[in-house]
Design an enzyme around this catalytic site. Structure first.
Site, PDB file in Angstrom:
ATOM      1  N   LYS A 126       0.803  -1.232   0.000  1.00 36.04           N
ATOM      2  CA  LYS A 126       0.000   0.000   0.000  1.00 36.04           C
ATOM      3  C   LYS A 126       0.829   1.272   0.000  1.00 36.04           C
ATOM      4  O   LYS A 126       0.295   2.360  -0.141  1.00 36.04           O
ATOM      5  CB  LYS A 126      -0.864   0.038   1.271  1.00 36.04           C
ATOM      6  CG  LYS A 126      -1.942  -0.961   1.305  1.00 36.04           C
ATOM      7  CD  LYS A 126      -2.611  -0.896   2.659  1.00 36.04           C
ATOM      8  CE  LYS A 126      -2.928  -2.195   3.284  1.00 36.04           C
ATOM      9  NZ  LYS A 126      -2.118  -3.332   3.326  1.00 36.04           N
ATOM     10  N   ALA A 161      -7.979  -7.048   0.604  1.00 33.93           N
ATOM     11  CA  ALA A 161      -7.323  -8.223  -0.004  1.00 33.93           C
ATOM     12  C   ALA A 161      -7.976  -8.578  -1.337  1.00 33.93           C
ATOM     13  O   ALA A 161      -7.965  -7.762  -2.252  1.00 33.93           O
ATOM     14  CB  ALA A 161      -7.309  -9.393   0.973  1.00 33.93           C
ATOM     15  N   LEU A 171     -11.107  -8.886  -2.141  1.00 26.62           N
ATOM     16  CA  LEU A 171     -12.453  -8.367  -2.428  1.00 26.62           C
ATOM     17  C   LEU A 171     -12.388  -7.304  -3.532  1.00 26.62           C
ATOM     18  O   LEU A 171     -11.489  -6.472  -3.533  1.00 26.62           O
ATOM     19  CB  LEU A 171     -13.046  -7.720  -1.164  1.00 26.62           C
ATOM     20  CG  LEU A 171     -13.351  -8.645  -0.001  1.00 26.62           C
ATOM     21  CD1 LEU A 171     -13.867  -7.825   1.184  1.00 26.62           C
ATOM     22  CD2 LEU A 171     -14.400  -9.680  -0.408  1.00 26.62           C
ATOM     23  N   ASP A 206      -2.439   1.142   8.962  1.00 26.11           N
ATOM     24  CA  ASP A 206      -2.834   0.364   7.797  1.00 26.11           C
ATOM     25  C   ASP A 206      -4.254   0.725   7.353  1.00 26.11           C
ATOM     26  O   ASP A 206      -4.526   0.902   6.167  1.00 26.11           O
ATOM     27  CB  ASP A 206      -2.724  -1.121   8.154  1.00 26.11           C
ATOM     28  CG  ASP A 206      -2.782  -1.983   6.924  1.00 26.11           C
ATOM     29  OD1 ASP A 206      -1.947  -1.759   6.024  1.00 26.11           O
ATOM     30  OD2 ASP A 206      -3.677  -2.839   6.841  1.00 26.11           O
ATOM     31  N   LYS A 223      -5.743   2.623   3.933  1.00 25.31           N
ATOM     32  CA  LYS A 223      -6.793   2.061   3.079  1.00 25.31           C
ATOM     33  C   LYS A 223      -7.896   3.079   2.809  1.00 25.31           C
ATOM     34  O   LYS A 223      -8.340   3.232   1.674  1.00 25.31           O
ATOM     35  CB  LYS A 223      -7.385   0.813   3.728  1.00 25.31           C
ATOM     36  CG  LYS A 223      -6.427  -0.363   3.722  1.00 25.31           C
ATOM     37  CD  LYS A 223      -7.030  -1.551   4.444  1.00 25.31           C
ATOM     38  CE  LYS A 223      -6.024  -2.687   4.520  1.00 25.31           C
ATOM     39  NZ  LYS A 223      -6.461  -3.774   5.372  1.00 25.31           N
TER      40      LYS A 223
END
Ligand code: ADP
Ligand code: ASP
Ligand code: MG
Length: 812
Positions: free
Chosen positions: A576, A608, A610, A675, A679
């Protein structure tokens, strides 16, 4: 009558010659056959090398003779029984003569074309004589010296045939000679003074065509080491396949532009008499091969692709040429007088420049002569001194019916462009049998494969992967590719190869694709790696449809994407860092991806496997607007808070999450909320908002001391130390009948992340295991959001998300 020609590799040793004799025996059962043979294997090269050595070092030259003797006497020992004595004596005497010529070269320190022709003739003189005697053992056969029949001018190394005399010689010899099989040497001829001349390297094909035309044979068979004329050189394009039928003109174009399987002048004599040429494989005689004829049955509009390496472009340029006739005449005259072969011509319609392609060996001489021819105009600055560019190659796409189809050249050049092949010059004959382009020599292999895929493999697309990071996710990814290979080929017509792999220590490459059963061994035995050396290798290997895959979570790796994109190499990443770095960097990568036509895909950055980012892209691209996003995006935090309770310790739950592959390699990145912040930042950016990581409000639940640790051991120790703090967080939620969820929200251009108490009537309450959920509130989904929910962490699902991105590239 048939004429059969066998090339160097077909007669390279006794075993191969036995195959040749079996073919001749079969073909000569019902009719007479003329057999034309090349020199054994690489004999011609060796003879010429010996002659050059003789100038300096006669003992090396003699060593070469010894090796050639061994090769020829081995064949005599194996295949000649009846006339062995006589044959051995004649062959010994031929080698003695050759030795004397080498000694002559040494003494005189002179190696003229005349001598070179003489030296190189020994290959075919020996081979035809020995094979004729081997044939005599099996059937009615005899030898005839080609130099007695084929008469040429005095151009010793590239002699022009006097067809009138030659045809007469051939017909009268064959009328008188009653043997069923006549074996003749290819390549060799003589002038009217009975001096040896040769027909040019590869000229045995031409010899066979001369015999076939003179004898009005019903077929000319060229037996070689491949099963016909292929759609492209099979040694360069693995997917190439034999063309079943092709016209004389098409075959001529392909061979002129480098399809070595047929020496270009071969076609003319056959075409004049409309004799069918069949190219066959000595080592697979049952394969159909290629039929070259007047009216081939319909095939692909593009018949084949060929290429010539080591080309230079010579450009004559200047305003003084415009509208003044005679420049091109003088240019071509100068080159023709110097016997410099022009392979390629273009002239801009402005007449401001003329550009010709010549072999690199001739370039310096061409420049010197042309500068002299145009010296007056150059002095007066009417034109520039001749410009020479080297290290180039020509690729040619050939097919007679190309003219009936629109857009083929468009397809050709856009395919090259997509693969970052720079085109320096283009030529298209008005007959449109051939479109040729001059490119950088180092791109030739990639260009051929690209064009082959474009015109012959519409239904099988190739992807060449370079995978960095073979830990949890990378390993699963390689396993999935391996498992799906056959399915992809059969169902999606997609051929995926992993050409390179690397971890932080080593890298391994295989241009044919790494064996995915043994990639660990290959990597262990690989060479030391750095990010730059890996990139250099990827670039050098210059494969079409290359994809760089980053399975790491490493900052430095993410910083190198830019280089790949600039080389038109696609990037797929689950890392990322790049997309969550500065907005300018994120934008720049997207810009480079568009500019260099290379995909930049990072579906696995959020949820992940999806399809969250892909869905978001579809919403935005189709004109929807994202107003609010609510999400639980951390599979790891979910796992942790779903399993953490009064009966467990926070330390153990986090350790279990890491063990299952639900956390980043550094679990603090998940637990600190960084994290999740990354996202939601990526989702906000993909929704069209400009935002930086610092703009996201973070509601940390880790104690300050845990946040400050610098390695995993200290981090875990601090979790144990603060167990009471974590138990307290659990208790507060539990007392209210709520569950703990780490939620990310984006609304009104602002975003925040943090631990929330979720009541039982909330859609997030029942989120199990490591599941993720995203709610998109958009103009089209104002009240009831678009919801995506499912496993959002784990090596397997992440690997499958990367796999999905790879498939997206294939479907582009
Ligand atoms: P021979 O010794 O039989 O005359 P050559 O080496 O001259 O054989 O020609 C055969 C070779 O031509 C093949 O092995 C292949 O490497 C090369 N080649 C180049 N282009 C093509 C093509 N389009 N189709 C088949 N072979 C080709
Ligand atoms: N032996 C010659 C050469 O190697 C001719 C041929 O094989 O076609 O060029
Ligand atoms: Mg050949």
């Amino acid at each position: 009558m048939k004429v059969l020609k066998f090339g160097g590799s077909s007669v390279a040793n006794s075993e191969n010659i036995q195959k040749v004799l079996a073919i001749v025996a079969k073909e000569s059962k019902n009719q007479k056959v003329a057999v034309v043979v090349s020199a054994f294997g690489k004999t011609t090269n060796n003879l010429l090398a010996g002659a050059n050595e003789a100038l300096n070092n006669i003992s090396v030259a003699k060593e070469i003779i010894e090796n050639l003797k061994e090769l020829h006497f081995n064949v005599i020992d194996d295949l000649v029984k009846k006339n062995k004595q006589e044959v051995s004596e004649e062959v010994t005497s031929l080698f003695n003569r050759l030795t004397s010529i080498y000694e002559g070269i040494f003494l005189l320190q002179e190696l003229s074309d005349k001598t070179l022709a003489k030296v190189s003739s020994f290959g075919e003189r020996l081979s035809s004589y020995i094979i004729a005697n081997a044939a005599k053992e099996l059937f009615d056969a005899n030898h005839k010296e080609s130099r007695d029949l084929i008469i040429t001018n005095n151009e010793y190394l590239n002699a022009q045939v006097n067809f009138k005399v030659t045809n007469k010689n051939i017909t009268s010899f064959f009328e008188e000679n009653k043997h069923q099989v006549i074996v003749l040497g290819g390549f060799i001829s003589s002038n009217v003074f009975e001096e040896t001349t040769t027909l040019g390297r590869g000229g045995s094909d031409f010899t066979a065509a001369i015999y076939a035309a003179a004898l009005e044979a019903n077929e000319l068979q060229i037996w070689t080491d491949v099963s016909g004329m292929y759609t492209a050189n099979p040694r360069v394009v693995k997917q190439a396949y034999p063309i079943s039928e092709i016209s004389y003109e098409e075959a001529m174009e392909l061979s002129h532009f480098g399809a070595k399987v047929l020496y270009p002048p071969t076609i003319q004599p056959a075409l004049r008499k409309e004799i069918a040429i069949r190219i066959k494989n000595t080592f697979e005689p049952e394969s159909a091969g290629t039929l070259i004829c007047k009216n081939p049955k319909n095939g692909n509009e593009v018949k084949g692709i060929s290429h010539i390496e080591d080309i230079s472009l010579i450009t004559l340029e200047g305003g003084g040429m415009v509208g003044i006739p005679g420049f091109s005449k003088r240019l071509f005259e100068t080159l023709s007088v110097a016997k410099i072969n022009v392979v390629f011509i273009t002239q801009a319609s402005s007449e401001h420049s003329i550009c010709v392609g010549v072999f690199e060996n001739d370039a310096a001489k061409a420049k010197e002569l042309l500068d002299e021819t145009f010296s007056i105009e150059i002095d007066k600055k009417k034109i520039k001194p001749i410009i020479v560019e080297s290290n180039l190659a020509i690729i040619a796409v050939v097919g007679e019916s190309m003219k009936n189809y629109q857009g083929l050249s468009g397809q050709m050049f856009s395919a090259l462009g997509r693969n970052n092949v720079n085109v320096r010059a283009i030529a298209q004959g008005s007959s449109e049998k051939n479109i040729s382009a001059v490119i950088n020599k180092y791109d030739a292999k990639k260009a051929l494969n690209t064009l082959h895929e474009q015109f012959f493999e519409e239904r099988t697309k190739q992807l060449n992967l370079f995978v960095t990071g073979v830990g949890n996710v990378g390993e699963r990814f390689l396993a999935q590719i391996h498992q799906q290979k056959k399915f992809l080929k059969e169902n999606l017509k997609l051929s995926i190869k992993v050409i390179g792999i690397a971890n932080s220590r080593k890298m391994a490459f295989d241009d044919n694709g790494i064996d995915l059963d043994n990639w660990k061994d290959a990597l262990e035995n690989g060479e030391p790696t750095t990010l730059d050396s890996f990139h250099k290798k990827v670039k050098e290997s210059n494969h079409i449809n290359s994809v760089f895959i980053d399975n790491t979570a490493n900052q430095q790796v993410s910083e190198i994407y830019e280089k790949y994109l600039r080389d038109s190499i696609s990037v797929v990443t689950c890392n990322k860092i790049a997309c969550a770095s500065s907005f300018d960097n994120y934008k720049n990568l997207k810009h480079l991806s568009r500019k260099y036509n290379a995909s930049f895909l990072f579906e696995t950055n959020v949820g992940a496997g999806l399809p969250i980012i892909d869905t978001l892209k579809n919403l935005v691209n189709s004109g929807d607007r994202v107003n609010k996003i609510q999400a639980v995006l951390s599979g790891s935090l979910n796992f942790v808070f779903n399993n953490f309770n009064a009966d467990s310790t926070f330390h153990d739950v986090v350790a279990a999450a890491q063990k299952e592959g639900y956390t980043e390699p550094d679990p603090k990145i998940d637990l600190s909320g960084v994290d999740v912040a990354r996202k939601i930042l990526i989702l906000a950016r993909e929704s069209g908002y400009k935002m930086e990581l610092e703009d996201i409000a973070k509601n940390a639940f880790l104690p300050e001391k845990s946040l400050k640790t610098t390695n995993n051991n200290d981090f875990y120790a601090s979790l144990t130390k603060n167990e009471a703090h974590f138990q307290n967080i659990f208790k507060e939620a539990n007392d209210k009948d709520c569950r703990l969820k780490y939620v990310a929200e984006f609304a009104d251009g602002k975003a925040n992340v943090g631990l929330q108490h979720i009541p039982s009537d909330h859609p997030f309450y029942n989120l199990e295991g490591s599941d993720n959920i995203v709610l998109f509130f958009t103009d089209r989904y104002p009240e009831n959001p678009l919801i995506i929910k499912g496993a959002g962490a784990g090596a397997d699902v992440t690997a499958s998300g990367i796999f999905a991105d790879v498939i997206r590239i294939a479907n582009k």
